[in-house]
Design a protein around this motif. Sequence first.
Motif: not given
Lengths: 166, 501, 339
Positions: B65-91
């Motif tokens: 479940s911590c992998i899951y939380w991590g993925a939820l957190f991490g999705g935002a990183i590339t969205s913000i830096l490069f406009n590439i959503p790391g995960e669907p929910w960070s579009v």
Amino acid sequence: MQDNHNNEGGFVSNKTMEIVTALIILFFGAVVMWDSYRIGAGWGSDGPESGSFPFYIGLLIIISSVVTIFNAVRESDKDEFVGKGEFGMVMAVLIPAIIYVIAIDFIGIYVASAIFITVFMVWQGKFSILKSLMVAIPVNVFFFFMFEVWFKIPLPKAWLEAQFGY
Amino acid sequence: MEEINALFHGFAVALTLQNVMYMFLGTILGVLIGVLPGLGGANGVAILLPLTFSMNPVSAIIMLSCIYWGALFGGAITSILFNIPGEPWSVATTFDGFPMAQKGQPGEALTAAFTSSFVGAFIAVLMITFLAPMVAKFALQFGPAEFFAVQLLTFCSFVGMSKEPPFKTIASMMIGFALASVGMDSITGQLRLTFGSEELMRGFDFLIAVIGLFGLGEILLTMEEGLAFKGTEAKINAKVVLQTWAKLPAYWATYIRGALIGCWMGVTPGGATPASFMSYGIAKKFAKNPAGFGKGELEGVVAPETAAHAAGTSALLPMLTLGIPGSPTAAVLLGGLLIWGLQPGPLLFVEKADFVWGLIASMYLGNIAGLIVVLTTVPYFAAILKIPFSIIAPVILVICAIGAYTVNNAQFDVYLMIVFGVLGYVFKKLSYPLAPMVLALVLGKMAEGSFRQALLTSQGDVSVFWENGLCGSITALAIILLISPLLGKVWGMIKGNKAAA
Amino acid sequence: MAISMKSAFGKALVGVMGAGLIASVSTSALAAWEPDKQVEFVVPAGTGGGADQMARLMQGIIVKHNLMKQPLVVVNKSGGAGAEGFLSVKNSKGDPYKIIITLSNLFTTPLATGVPFNWKDMTPVAMLALDQFILWTNTEKGYKSAKDYIDAAKAAGPGKFKMGGTGSKQEDQIITVGLEKATGAKFSYIPYKGGGEVAVQLVGNHIDSTVNNPAEAVAQWRAGSLTAQCVFDDVRLPYKAKVTSTQSWNDIPTCKEAGIPTDYQMLRGIFMAPGVTPDQVAYFNEVFKKMMNTPEWKDYMEKGAFSQTHLTGKEFTDWLTKAEATHKQLMQEAGFLAK
């Protein structure tokens, strides 16, 4: 630069681009409608058939692109869509990117990526080959370990597959 | 307050040195998975699941479940830096997060995104702790008609106020719907719009479109400006976290709305992606300065991230109490529970109280661990933008290609990504909005499926969409949201006339 | 290169020796083929479903008990109701590094969509188990027996009762059609995405019955929300340990006993690409045989009330031939064949 042959028509006006894009969208809409009609786009005894939704979606696409074409023809938007130099810059990424993606099929993703990064850095960034390799190789080694070794996700490696043993 | 007692017991179960280690390991892996587009939380958990069979179930689920939380957190990183959503929910996070980064505020955007994720998750865990049985009953009320109403609401909350020409908005949205319908029709099992192509049978994956439209499209646009974009020069240090925190309490209403939307969508299960869109849309509608949205408004990062993480977290509730997964990742975790010999469902809370409360306690702890991990990385991630574009661009392209490939293990998708990239570039220049297309691509198949399921249950009678109170009120709310900008305009005109008079 | 040369040489050598030796020497011990790189385990369905769960469990057991030297990597290829996965195996002629787990879409997908593949395009390895189906109703509705329920459905009129199931023109809908044929009742079939969702829709009274697999509905059964009416098999389930407070799997009557004779089981089997050698098939068969002897596997079988039928070789192909014919007939009668 490479875009010499694009010189003559290098100035694409917004108007032309607007019309061309809308025509492509229109064609897309027509294809959607046609295939939906083929599989049945009516309202069956228990709700819409498989093709109903896509059929009307296709219709809306066609209507909206016709309006866009009409607007574009009426307005005389003389602004240029893209200038010669800008077009060259865009192609400077796009063409290598396309070659890179096709190369993945033949030499695998890791080698293709390493070559792509090196070439791009040397060509566009004017870095030395050594410096470029010092970015390209570690990045790909990292990806290799991350995907193939830790997460066990096989990425395409083409003929190098046997050598890697993964 | 028996829940409190149970929870403290849970903390006792979860708080062993070994478990805390797994927590940090899990979040770090999760962030890594979240950063890479294409490699989602569900894949990450699924891949590591077999490795956890030899661990004890509590430790195993804590790590997963911590992998899951991590993925939820991490999705935002590339969205913000490069406009590439790391995960669907960070579009939806890209809409304002990326402009912020370009304005030289990547640190603020990242801090806001992570903090909002944490707040969303925290509220969702509180709900799981105290309201689980009640919420589970609420979830049972949702049949196909109600699902359709929710999807309609998501849509209506998002569309409306775009600045782009209306017919281009319609075209873009309809292209999204058309692409969503490619592949197998889930109701009749018929193949549509595939033209006999094996590659098209898979349909168009939302993530591939997004990687191309946003990620590659952005690179092309940046290239056009020449290599002038040399990275942001903003000073980035650890203080940025505290400075951003000082600004965040002003958005308390956005947090509450986002968390409520997220919890609701996670439980019913609508999913984290629609939740993030809905929250963004509603925040924009309620905002004092809606025109600033899309240009780097902090609130535009807060809203979707709060909702996405709240939804992602509360998606575990129906899994635990009903045995239905609220998200693909929850589906994989559910499989894990079965393999460890645990039977998710109404009796799990009674029979395996240790396990359940240990897991709930770990949700609190795991999210705190996650927040610590990601916040410490803010300066490093923000510093990536200082690297010259001619190094970053090819690396991003490689990440896009790998991301597109890993979604379905298909080379075809990599070509598709390039096509979407060109489309994104041309559309952006001709001011076709991209967001409606993406939203339609996410919701299209779901909405059509629910609509037709509902009609099957009613034998073709459309009154099914308003005959019961729950469904009727959601639909009504959707329609109000849809016409609210119009009403606002009319109101503005009346007021304007008065002022003129 | 060196490695593969050596092994090819080794095989030839063993072949020569084998020919020269007396039959009593176990050639399998000598000639055993083994993968020298990772093996891809294709799941023709999405993550989290029944087939995916089983594949990942197998992967876990194989890792835990160290049954394979090279890693087994699960890859989901769910496009076109699984057609994507089957086609990828069909098109990897002679590639021994790819195995696939099947569900009923092995038969139903080509028939319903017209996508060109057939089980004969692949190499059958083994049947691991058969998944069962049970007729479930909501306990609140108080149906005493399957017969009771079917009578109520008939009394309500055609199409008034709603049967929920996973997917369209797949196993759940085929069973529904079989049930209609056997009893004369007519249902509205509502396709959903996954089995868990279907069970919860039944608890929420959005549908009237389901034909969920045991594993998909067991949680709600144990909580008393759902009633197990009958199992779609000729014989009762063998598991006698109490699952709910009053019932074991064995206490559920067969549908034949309940007066609505219908039966259907779903294959959980393994296939390889076409054109692989018998050595390679034998290797995987050996691995699976060991895997099926582990306590984890047995526990999983009992929890999910699977029918533990293990078939290989000719018996398996015979079963497949028969099952294919049955599916074709059922789907033809139901009008599910691709136009």
